[in-house]
Design an enzyme around this catalytic site. Structure first.
Site, short mmCIF file in Angstrom:
data_model
loop_
_atom_site.label_atom_id
_atom_site.label_comp_id
_atom_site.label_asym_id
_atom_site.label_seq_id
_atom_site.Cartn_x
_atom_site.Cartn_y
_atom_site.Cartn_z
N GLY A 120 0.76 -1.17 -0.12
CA GLY A 120 -0.01 -0.08 0.06
C GLY A 120 0.80 1.37 -0.13
N ASN A 161 1.65 -2.63 5.30
CA ASN A 161 0.71 -1.35 5.43
C ASN A 161 -0.72 -1.33 4.82
OD1 ASN A 161 0.56 1.89 5.83
ND2 ASN A 161 0.44 1.68 3.63
N TYR A 173 -13.73 -3.46 10.63
CA TYR A 173 -12.29 -2.69 10.53
C TYR A 173 -11.64 -3.03 11.70
CZ TYR A 173 -8.80 0.89 10.10
OH TYR A 173 -7.69 1.36 9.99
P1 NAP Z 1 -4.99 5.24 1.89
O1 NAP Z 1 -4.41 6.27 2.04
O2 NAP Z 1 -6.57 4.47 1.88
O3 NAP Z 1 -4.20 3.79 1.15
C1 NAP Z 1 -4.32 2.39 1.21
C2 NAP Z 1 -3.29 1.73 0.50
O4 NAP Z 1 -3.84 0.40 0.77
C3 NAP Z 1 -3.15 2.28 -0.75
O5 NAP Z 1 -1.87 2.26 -1.02
C4 NAP Z 1 -4.05 1.08 -1.68
O6 NAP Z 1 -3.57 0.85 -2.67
C5 NAP Z 1 -3.71 -0.03 -0.79
N1 NAP Z 1 -4.92 -1.17 -0.82
C6 NAP Z 1 -6.24 -0.63 -0.73
N2 NAP Z 1 -7.01 -1.85 -1.04
C7 NAP Z 1 -6.04 -2.88 -1.75
C8 NAP Z 1 -6.03 -4.00 -1.97
N3 NAP Z 1 -7.38 -4.64 -2.40
N4 NAP Z 1 -4.93 -4.69 -2.71
C9 NAP Z 1 -3.73 -3.95 -2.23
N5 NAP Z 1 -3.66 -2.82 -1.97
C10 NAP Z 1 -4.73 -2.17 -1.51
O7 NAP Z 1 -4.86 4.62 3.54
P2 NAP Z 1 -3.83 5.13 4.65
O8 NAP Z 1 -4.47 5.87 5.75
O9 NAP Z 1 -2.25 5.36 4.35
O10 NAP Z 1 -3.73 3.73 5.64
C11 NAP Z 1 -2.54 3.08 5.86
C12 NAP Z 1 -2.63 1.88 6.80
O11 NAP Z 1 -2.75 2.60 8.09
C13 NAP Z 1 -3.78 0.98 6.64
O12 NAP Z 1 -3.53 -0.32 7.16
C14 NAP Z 1 -4.80 1.89 7.60
O13 NAP Z 1 -5.80 0.96 8.29
C15 NAP Z 1 -3.85 2.26 8.67
N6 NAP Z 1 -4.44 3.26 9.63
C16 NAP Z 1 -4.75 4.45 8.80
C17 NAP Z 1 -5.21 5.55 9.81
C18 NAP Z 1 -5.82 6.71 9.13
O14 NAP Z 1 -6.46 7.59 9.85
N7 NAP Z 1 -5.50 7.19 8.03
C19 NAP Z 1 -5.69 5.41 10.98
C20 NAP Z 1 -5.29 4.14 11.70
C21 NAP Z 1 -4.76 2.87 10.70
P3 NAP Z 1 -4.03 1.79 -4.23
O15 NAP Z 1 -4.31 3.07 -3.83
O16 NAP Z 1 -2.82 1.50 -5.22
O17 NAP Z 1 -5.15 1.00 -4.69
#
Ligand code: NAP
Length: 251
Positions: A14, A88, A157
């Site tokens: 990701g 991630n 989630y």
């Molecule tokens: P994001 O901006 O939505 O990015 C998600 C990433 O995961 C993207 O690179 C996307 O790839 C990839 N992804 C989604 N579905 C996928 C699939 N089916 N197969 C392969 N890759 C997939 O999320 P983020 O906020 O950076 O989150 C990163 C991590 O941190 C996640 O595990 C999330 O749960 C965790 N987290 C985030 C927050 C927050 O507030 N942002 C809080 C707690 C935890 P593409 O875009 O290339 O499709």
């Protein structure tokens, strides 16, 4: 103290945007070569690779376990070995409260497949690879939701993220004597597209009211901690969770 990852190869899932992108930039700054994994964000991943010497983009939909296996094998084949895996990639799918039918099953399956099953499979493949090489590090990104729970729309989630915590601790227990360490990083709200969906629904006030600092956590606040863990300077913290939630537990 210097965080030095020169000569190390790291897989970041990701990595096309958000937290994974920020992690990639910090790892590369510390000298690592990064396998930049994406699903839909091929252009973003390739643009990022353009700024990251020695790195390369790899596409895979983590809902399909065959793709997960190929991803790991392709990355190892390209770099000739891996030192660190950062799991991630994740999704936060909104599910209606009264949904118990096919829509719920689809959302549950996608959530669990991406957030937990693919992550577990990558851990298993990494462990086998690291054992043969004399060690390695796994860093799994869970969430504050693993500990605090989430709203009624994101219970699945939270459940998937709770699984990551238990898995990571199990890896740390089972494989520490083989020089395999495992860490859990649990972000709170972090300014990315994922958080934006939530903010759009509940409002920024709801988010900021939960933290002790004045500003929302940025992806780089998570990335610096992941890079430190990846360096080996924190190996005796194996099995731990590092909360990056702007003091929301003490607020
Ligand atoms: P994001 O901006 O939505 O990015 C998600 C990433 O995961 C993207 O690179 C996307 O790839 C990839 N992804 C989604 N579905 C996928 C699939 N089916 N197969 C392969 N890759 C997939 O999320 P983020 O906020 O950076 O989150 C990163 C991590 O941190 C996640 O595990 C999330 O749960 C965790 N987290 C985030 C927050 C927050 O507030 N942002 C809080 C707690 C935890 P593409 O875009 O290339 O499709």
């Amino acid at each position: 103290m210097k965080v030095d990852l020169s000569g190390k190869a790291v897989l970041v899932t990701g990595a096309s945007r958000g937290i994974g992108r920020a992690i990639t930039l910090r790892l590369v700054e510390a000298g690592a070569r990064v396998a930049v994994h994406y699903r839909t964000g091929e252009k973003e991943a390739k643009d990022l690779v353009g700024q990251c010497s020695g790195s390369r983009a790899f596409g895979a939909d983590l809902r399909q376990m065959d793709n997960v296996r190929s991803l790991f094998e392709d990355v190892v084949g390209h770099f000739g070995g891996l030192d660190v895996v950062v799991n991630n990639a994740g999704v936060a799918l909104r599910i209606e409260e009264d949904e118990t039918g096919a829509d719920w099953e689809r959302a549950w399956d996608d959530t669990m497949n991406i957030n937990l099953k693919a992550l577990t499979l990558l851990c298993r493949m990494a462990i086998r690879h690291f054992r043969a090489r004399g060690g390695g590090r796994i860093i799994n990104i869970s969430s504050r939701a693993a500990f605090r729970g989430d709203t009624e729309h994101y219970m699945e989630y939270a459940a998937s993220k709770g699984g990551i915590v238990a898995l990571t601790r199990s890896i740390a227990r089972a494989y520490g004597r083989e020089n395999i360490t495992a860490f859990d990083v649990a972000p709170g709200f972090t300014r990315t597209a994922m958080a934006q969906d939530f903010i759009d629904e509940y409002g920024e006030r709801y988010v900021v009211d939960q933290i002790a600092l004045n500003t929302l956590t940025e992806p780089d606040d998570v990335a610096t901690i992941v890079t430190f863990l990846a360096s080996g300077l924190a190996d005796h913290a194996t099995g731990t969770t590092i909360d990056v939630n702007a003091g929301s537990y003490v607020h």
